[in-house]
Design a protein around this motif. Structure first.
Motif, mmCIF file in Angstrom:
data_model
loop_
_atom_site.group_PDB
_atom_site.id
_atom_site.type_symbol
_atom_site.label_atom_id
_atom_site.label_comp_id
_atom_site.label_asym_id
_atom_site.label_seq_id
_atom_site.Cartn_x
_atom_site.Cartn_y
_atom_site.Cartn_z
ATOM 1 N N SER A 15 0.757 -0.971 0.021
ATOM 2 C CA SER A 15 -0.108 0.041 -0.163
ATOM 3 C C SER A 15 0.762 1.146 -0.043
ATOM 4 N N ALA A 16 0.467 2.343 -0.735
ATOM 5 C CA ALA A 16 1.426 3.357 -1.050
ATOM 6 C C ALA A 16 1.383 4.356 0.059
ATOM 7 N N SER A 17 1.592 3.982 1.409
ATOM 8 C CA SER A 17 1.227 4.868 2.613
ATOM 9 C C SER A 17 2.452 5.604 2.842
ATOM 10 N N ALA A 18 2.323 6.813 3.643
ATOM 11 C CA ALA A 18 3.306 7.728 3.704
ATOM 12 C C ALA A 18 4.564 7.073 4.447
ATOM 13 N N SER A 19 4.558 6.215 5.282
ATOM 14 C CA SER A 19 5.595 5.548 5.899
ATOM 15 C C SER A 19 6.328 4.686 5.054
ATOM 16 N N GLU A 20 5.485 4.003 3.874
ATOM 17 C CA GLU A 20 6.407 3.048 3.181
ATOM 18 C C GLU A 20 6.730 3.922 2.113
ATOM 19 N N LEU A 21 6.567 4.962 1.572
ATOM 20 C CA LEU A 21 7.260 5.922 0.760
ATOM 21 C C LEU A 21 8.426 6.434 1.377
ATOM 22 N N ALA A 22 8.491 6.753 2.678
ATOM 23 C CA ALA A 22 9.677 7.642 3.278
ATOM 24 C C ALA A 22 10.557 6.388 3.290
ATOM 25 N N ARG A 23 10.056 5.014 3.829
ATOM 26 C CA ARG A 23 11.139 3.794 3.684
ATOM 27 C C ARG A 23 11.772 3.798 2.292
ATOM 28 N N LEU A 24 11.039 3.998 1.100
ATOM 29 C CA LEU A 24 11.690 3.863 0.055
ATOM 30 C C LEU A 24 12.647 4.789 -0.400
ATOM 31 N N PHE A 25 12.446 6.014 0.263
ATOM 32 C CA PHE A 25 13.140 7.168 -0.094
ATOM 33 C C PHE A 25 14.619 7.090 0.862
ATOM 34 N N VAL A 26 14.481 6.660 1.966
ATOM 35 C CA VAL A 26 15.559 6.302 2.914
ATOM 36 C C VAL A 26 16.339 5.009 2.280
ATOM 37 N N VAL A 27 15.796 4.022 1.570
ATOM 38 C CA VAL A 27 16.579 2.800 0.917
ATOM 39 C C VAL A 27 17.195 3.463 -0.424
ATOM 40 N N ALA A 28 16.767 4.364 -1.219
ATOM 41 C CA ALA A 28 17.231 4.929 -2.402
ATOM 42 C C ALA A 28 18.296 5.939 -1.889
ATOM 43 N N LEU A 29 18.079 6.736 -1.013
ATOM 44 C CA LEU A 29 19.182 7.676 -0.374
ATOM 45 C C LEU A 29 20.504 6.857 0.224
ATOM 46 N N ALA A 30 20.366 5.709 0.763
ATOM 47 C CA ALA A 30 21.248 4.778 1.438
ATOM 48 C C ALA A 30 22.235 4.449 0.098
ATOM 49 N N LEU A 31 21.521 3.706 -0.751
ATOM 50 C CA LEU A 31 22.072 3.325 -2.060
ATOM 51 C C LEU A 31 22.905 4.454 -2.877
ATOM 52 N N PHE A 32 22.274 5.415 -2.966
ATOM 53 C CA PHE A 32 23.041 6.557 -3.426
ATOM 54 C C PHE A 32 24.200 6.882 -2.750
ATOM 55 N N LEU A 33 24.094 6.934 -1.325
ATOM 56 C CA LEU A 33 25.282 7.190 -0.666
ATOM 57 C C LEU A 33 26.473 6.176 -0.567
ATOM 58 N N ALA A 34 25.958 4.884 -0.713
ATOM 59 C CA ALA A 34 26.794 3.733 -0.749
ATOM 60 C C ALA A 34 27.517 3.787 -2.321
ATOM 61 N N VAL A 35 26.829 4.116 -3.172
ATOM 62 C CA VAL A 35 27.546 4.582 -4.412
ATOM 63 C C VAL A 35 28.597 5.441 -4.544
ATOM 64 N N VAL A 36 28.331 6.627 -3.882
ATOM 65 C CA VAL A 36 29.209 7.586 -3.762
ATOM 66 C C VAL A 36 30.537 7.351 -3.099
ATOM 67 N N TYR A 37 30.308 6.567 -1.953
ATOM 68 C CA TYR A 37 31.289 6.299 -1.054
ATOM 69 C C TYR A 37 32.479 5.203 -1.816
ATOM 70 N N LEU A 38 31.540 4.425 -2.510
ATOM 71 C CA LEU A 38 32.355 3.097 -3.109
ATOM 72 C C LEU A 38 33.125 3.504 -4.217
ATOM 73 N N PHE A 39 32.281 4.342 -5.193
ATOM 74 C CA PHE A 39 32.841 4.483 -6.409
ATOM 75 C C PHE A 39 33.409 6.052 -6.759
ATOM 76 N N ASP A 40 32.874 6.873 -5.797
ATOM 77 C CA ASP A 40 33.311 8.237 -5.965
ATOM 78 C C ASP A 40 33.165 8.866 -7.483
#
Length: 67
Positions: free
Chosen positions: A31-56
């Protein structure tokens, strides 16, 4: 930041993304609730930061502007 430190921080961000992704997948149904959308945003942000730190990709971490 040296490559060993970047690897460690990048793996930490991958771990954060993995933990948050498991909390999304555990709940049955989608269900596209606000908490699940916030979780998806945190996952996407964490993946972005991982790519920045791993590959620069833009050389941000290797420039050291305040050194």
């Amino acid at each position: 930041m040296n490559s060993r430190g970047r690897l460690f921080v990048g793996l930490l961000w991958l771990g954060v993304a993995g933990l948050m992704a498991t909390t999304i997948l555990v709940e049955p149904g989608f269900s596209a609730s606000a908490s699940e959308l916030a979780r998806l945003f945190v996952v996407a942000l964490a993946l972005f930061l991982a790519v920045v730190y791993l590959f620069d990709p833009w050389g941000v971490l290797s420039r050291q502007p305040f050194h």
